[in-house]
Write a protein that holds these residues in place. Structure first.
Motif, PDB file in Angstrom:
ATOM      1  N   MET A 100       0.825  -1.212   0.000  1.00  0.00           N
ATOM      2  CA  MET A 100       0.000   0.000   0.000  1.00  0.00           C
ATOM      3  C   MET A 100       0.857   1.259   0.000  1.00  0.00           C
ATOM      4  O   MET A 100       0.552   2.237  -0.696  1.00  0.00           O
ATOM      5  N   LYS A 101       1.934   1.241   0.766  1.00  0.00           N
ATOM      6  CA  LYS A 101       2.813   2.410   0.814  1.00  0.00           C
ATOM      7  C   LYS A 101       3.490   2.652  -0.527  1.00  0.00           C
ATOM      8  O   LYS A 101       3.787   3.797  -0.880  1.00  0.00           O
ATOM      9  N   ALA A 102       3.722   1.576  -1.259  1.00  0.00           N
ATOM     10  CA  ALA A 102       4.342   1.713  -2.583  1.00  0.00           C
ATOM     11  C   ALA A 102       3.338   2.234  -3.611  1.00  0.00           C
ATOM     12  O   ALA A 102       3.717   2.941  -4.553  1.00  0.00           O
ATOM     13  N   ASP A 103       2.064   1.897  -3.429  1.00  0.00           N
ATOM     14  CA  ASP A 103       1.040   2.254  -4.420  1.00  0.00           C
ATOM     15  C   ASP A 103       0.350   3.583  -4.137  1.00  0.00           C
ATOM     16  O   ASP A 103      -0.154   4.229  -5.060  1.00  0.00           O
ATOM     17  N   THR A 104       0.274   3.983  -2.862  1.00  0.00           N
ATOM     18  CA  THR A 104      -0.488   5.175  -2.487  1.00  0.00           C
ATOM     19  C   THR A 104       0.426   6.172  -1.782  1.00  0.00           C
ATOM     20  O   THR A 104       1.084   5.817  -0.802  1.00  0.00           O
ATOM     21  N   PRO A 105       0.474   7.414  -2.247  1.00  0.00           N
ATOM     22  CA  PRO A 105       1.366   8.402  -1.624  1.00  0.00           C
ATOM     23  C   PRO A 105       0.907   8.788  -0.216  1.00  0.00           C
ATOM     24  O   PRO A 105      -0.290   8.769   0.085  1.00  0.00           O
ATOM     25  N   LYS A 106       1.850   9.166   0.618  1.00  0.00           N
ATOM     26  CA  LYS A 106       1.528   9.661   1.945  1.00  0.00           C
ATOM     27  C   LYS A 106       1.086  11.115   1.851  1.00  0.00           C
ATOM     28  O   LYS A 106       1.444  11.838   0.921  1.00  0.00           O
TER      29      LYS A 106
ATOM     30  N   TRP B  77       4.003   0.073  16.569  1.00  0.00           N
ATOM     31  CA  TRP B  77       2.958   0.334  15.596  1.00  0.00           C
ATOM     32  C   TRP B  77       3.420   1.377  14.577  1.00  0.00           C
ATOM     33  O   TRP B  77       4.075   2.358  14.933  1.00  0.00           O
ATOM     34  N   GLU B  78       3.069   1.165  13.344  1.00  0.00           N
ATOM     35  CA  GLU B  78       3.357   2.128  12.288  1.00  0.00           C
ATOM     36  C   GLU B  78       2.040   2.740  11.832  1.00  0.00           C
ATOM     37  O   GLU B  78       1.090   2.030  11.512  1.00  0.00           O
ATOM     38  N   VAL B  79       1.995   4.078  11.804  1.00  0.00           N
ATOM     39  CA  VAL B  79       0.778   4.807  11.446  1.00  0.00           C
ATOM     40  C   VAL B  79       1.075   5.682  10.235  1.00  0.00           C
ATOM     41  O   VAL B  79       2.038   6.452  10.248  1.00  0.00           O
ATOM     42  N   VAL B  80       0.259   5.564   9.193  1.00  0.00           N
ATOM     43  CA  VAL B  80       0.471   6.339   7.965  1.00  0.00           C
ATOM     44  C   VAL B  80      -0.832   7.004   7.556  1.00  0.00           C
ATOM     45  O   VAL B  80      -1.899   6.372   7.551  1.00  0.00           O
ATOM     46  N   LEU B  81      -0.749   8.303   7.207  1.00  0.00           N
ATOM     47  CA  LEU B  81      -1.873   9.018   6.624  1.00  0.00           C
ATOM     48  C   LEU B  81      -1.663   9.035   5.114  1.00  0.00           C
ATOM     49  O   LEU B  81      -0.714   9.649   4.608  1.00  0.00           O
TER      50      LEU B  81
ATOM     51  N   GLY C 103      -3.519   2.478   8.892  1.00  0.00           N
ATOM     52  CA  GLY C 103      -3.578   3.382   7.755  1.00  0.00           C
ATOM     53  C   GLY C 103      -4.846   4.219   7.807  1.00  0.00           C
ATOM     54  O   GLY C 103      -5.935   3.698   8.110  1.00  0.00           O
ATOM     55  N   VAL C 104      -4.723   5.499   7.556  1.00  0.00           N
ATOM     56  CA  VAL C 104      -5.871   6.410   7.503  1.00  0.00           C
ATOM     57  C   VAL C 104      -5.794   7.152   6.179  1.00  0.00           C
ATOM     58  O   VAL C 104      -4.718   7.567   5.745  1.00  0.00           O
ATOM     59  N   TYR C 105      -6.933   7.327   5.512  1.00  0.00           N
ATOM     60  CA  TYR C 105      -6.986   8.079   4.272  1.00  0.00           C
ATOM     61  C   TYR C 105      -7.444   9.507   4.549  1.00  0.00           C
ATOM     62  O   TYR C 105      -8.308   9.737   5.406  1.00  0.00           O
ATOM     63  N   THR C 106      -6.892  10.455   3.811  1.00  0.00           N
ATOM     64  CA  THR C 106      -7.211  11.868   4.043  1.00  0.00           C
ATOM     65  C   THR C 106      -8.702  12.154   3.865  1.00  0.00           C
ATOM     66  O   THR C 106      -9.240  13.068   4.492  1.00  0.00           O
ATOM     67  N   GLY C 107      -9.375  11.369   3.030  1.00  0.00           N
ATOM     68  CA  GLY C 107     -10.807  11.558   2.840  1.00  0.00           C
ATOM     69  C   GLY C 107     -11.598  11.402   4.121  1.00  0.00           C
ATOM     70  O   GLY C 107     -12.649  12.031   4.300  1.00  0.00           O
TER      71      GLY C 107
END
Length: 278
Positions: free
Chosen positions: A60-66, A96-100, A117-121
């Motif tokens: 997911m980190k490779a496919d979706t930008p932070k 724990w790793e947390v990514v927006l 993982g959290v999406y900005t939407g």
């Protein structure tokens, strides 16, 4: 002379018996208990699910930008840190790793392997820190309750039982194929989907408890789902065909479960120990 209808009924009964025996046997071999006391079927080692979760998160980190917003990222990290701080020791002590993620979808997730993982939407719908905590607490609840393992295990057990039943049912025929198509649909609507809805409701209860203990207002979870229902409009899937309870069902269940977490939050508030992320 036995009629074709009777033969079909006998075959269906035999196949259903095989399916039931297969599922019961699997349940006896790998029975576990969720944090709410519900019995679970868990066939895989947690280490394997953790590896799968880490691999998925890496992809997911490779496919979706932070997100490039440091302010939004800090808000999400703060809320997640508060939730993590009240987890049982075996989870709280993990890294724990947390990514927006910079994506407009209104969603978040937590994976085995200690990934959030959290999406900005989502930040456009979750109006405040407590509403965001309701989502993160819910997603972490899935991990605590080992729902990923249970879903995979249930699917494996169901497929195995159907496969065994198919082999025991004799030669291939149009009738046999139709029966097994029906059994497959029955397993989907009678086992897989209800289990998924059970998982969602269970994660709601766990998340409600976590957010209250972490110092967030649990009543905001109801407002969050009201926001979600308003955003989705009439596009929701009928509940009996959905892996999620309807927003109305979710709101009702949260309201019924509210007294205990609200009492926890009120005690923290009286002692000035509530969360202050934003």
């Amino acid at each position: 002379m036995t009629s074709k209808a009777n033969k079909g009924t006998q075959l269906t009964t035999s196949l259903l018996r095989s399916l039931t025996i297969g599922l019961i046997s699997a349940a006896l071999v790998a029975c576990a208990t969720s944090p709410t006391g519900r019995k679970q079927l868990v066939l895989l080692p947690d280490s394997q699910l953790n590896e799968m979760g880490v691999a998925s998160f890496t992809e997911m980190k490779a496919d979706t930008p932070k997100s490039e917003s440091s302010q939004a990222t800090q808000k999400v990290q703060c809320v997640a840190d508060h939730i993590i701080s009240v987890l049982p020791d075996e989870y709280r002590k993990q890294a724990w790793e947390v990514v927006l993620f910079n994506d407009e979808q209104v969603n978040a997730f937590a994976l085995p392997g200690y990934k959030i993982g959290v999406y900005t939407g989502l930040l456009e719908v979750a109006d405040n820190q407590s509403q965001l905590a309701a989502v993160i607490g819910h997603e972490v609840g899935h991990v605590l309750a080992r729902h990923g393992n249970e879903r995979v295990s249930t699917q494996l057990a169901t497929n195995q039982a159907l496969s065994v039943g198919y082999q025991l049912a004799g030669a291939d025929s149009a009738t046999k194929s139709l029966i097994f198509q029906g059994l497959g649909l029955g397993a989907q609507f009678g086992i897989i989907l209800p289990f998924s809805r059970t998982h969602e409701s269970e994660a709601d209860y766990i998340g409600l408890d976590l957010m209250a203990k972490a110092g967030f207002d649990p009543s905001e979870s109801v407002t969050l789902w009201q926001n979600m229902a308003q955003k989705s409009g009439n596009s929701t899937t009928p509940e009996f065909l959905s892996t999620h309870p309807s927003p109305q069902t979710r709101i009702r269940d949260l309201q019924q479960a509210m007294p205990a977490p609200q009492k926890i939050y009120a005690s923290l508030k009286a002692n000035n120990k509530t969360a202050h992320c934003y």
